[in-house]
Design an enzyme around this catalytic site. Structure first.
Site, PDB file in Angstrom:
ATOM      1  CB  CYS A 112      -0.944  -0.077   1.191  1.00  0.00           C
ATOM      2  SG  CYS A 112      -2.191   1.195   1.312  1.00  0.00           S
ATOM      3  CG  LEU A 113      -0.213   5.275   1.497  1.00  0.00           C
ATOM      4  CD1 LEU A 113      -0.768   6.114   2.655  1.00  0.00           C
ATOM      5  CD2 LEU A 113       0.319   6.196   0.405  1.00  0.00           C
TER       6      LEU A 113
END
Lengths: 221, 221
Positions: A136-137
């Site tokens: 993800c991030l």
């Protein structure tokens, strides 16, 4: 038995660790026979988001370690206890906590800094040639920490042009990747997958996260 | 496509919904092609537990719906919006929120009462012959609601003699069951599994929860 550290940043997609990604990481690690230790920093979250109304709750303060302990069912330690000499790999689930709690990315973008304990742990992993997984991030953390020790890491954050640009501005390389696949930087031993940056369902996230965990375990020497 | 309601009671094993059980329920439902709506009551939690120190946090108040929204990634509704006429089944993950937030079991034991919106929803499901799934502590809700409308439900809460006794005192029947299996009450269309009442790992919990979801879906007429 592989010894894996999982690093959390709170408990909730909008102000901490993405809960599904965290749980699916723990599930895959357990299913594949790894031994897991969970860590988080004991410092205040940037803020608290009411996840029903998607609004900042004014005046409320929560501690990242205490909130992460919810996902860990209490079995968690302060990140200052994490020692790469005793771990084969570390994995970071995503969620806004990556940009808000473990780094200043949400405010400063590519000029962000990382929480020192997080940066030190990642840099230690690189120096000791351990394996690192980010979803993800979270690849933002890999990029910043790698560049700061003179490396040029290759990661994916899905297909968002803004995020790809941020990676390049920080000094890393970005490549597109669907939610069900992983990107491997063999030289730096980094594995990344987009998870909920792209996944349209929890099943889709589970496929990519399962592949990330499997790949991380396969790269442990 | 089966329409399933998942009812949460907060976000954390010690004061809300057990997070792993909730996420594994959502994962199994999605993997098996069900359409899911998540609900929780918008009332304060009984209390807030610091999951790192396992202690009550004095003076802090959290709302069950807002905290449950963390597990739901924001996609959640107030339980008063749930209507069994539009659902084929309802599933309750466990966690202390069952005994602290959705009922008064943690204080009153077998003499507990249920939150009215929860009791009404479960009673509606029984009357409309819908399927009901309960894991971990949640079968307590099934027993109380069923007995209150004159039924004698069969459930499992694992192998804890105290919990088995509580079920009997409330007017239900209890049977032993390992974490990897389910108990089916065909007459009342109730499926139960012990989950973390007995599971020693997240993988073990996943097996029982997967079977519960599969069984619930198979019983929808």
């Amino acid at each position: 038995m592989a010894k894996i550290g999982v690093i959390l940043s709170g408990c909730g997609v909008f102000d901490g660790s993405e809960i599904h990604e965290s749980v699916l990481t723990l599930l895959a690690l357990d299913q594949m026979g790894a031994s897991v230790k969970i860590y988080a920093p004991s410092v205040p979250q940037k803020h608290v988001i009411d996840h029903f109304r998607h609004k900042v709750v004014k005046g409320e303060e929560r501690n990242i370690l205490e909130e992460s302990a919810r996902i860990a069912r209490g079995a968690i330690q302060d990140i200052t206890e994490a020692n790469m000499a005793h771990l084969d790999a570390i994995i970071f689930p995503g969620g806004a906590g990556i940009a808000k709690n473990l780094s200043t990315f949400s405010e400063k973008g590519p000029q962000c800094t990382l929480l020192p304990a997080v940066e030190d742990l990642i840099a230690d992993a690189f120096r000791q040639e351990k394996v690192l997984g980010f979803m993800c991030l979270a690849p933002l953390l890999a990029v910043k920490a790698a560049v700061n020790i003179g490396r040029v890491p290759l990661v994916t954050l899905g297909n968002d042009p803004e995020m790809a640009k941020a990676v390049t501005m920080m000094g890393g390389k970005h490549t597109l990747c669907p939610a069900t696949e992983v990107v491997i930087d063999k030289k730096n031993k980094i594995v990344t997958t987009p998870a909920y940056m792209l996944a349209k369902s929890i099943s889709e996230a589970e496929v990519g996260i399962g592949k990330l965990v499997q790949t991380v375990l396969s790269m442990i020497s």
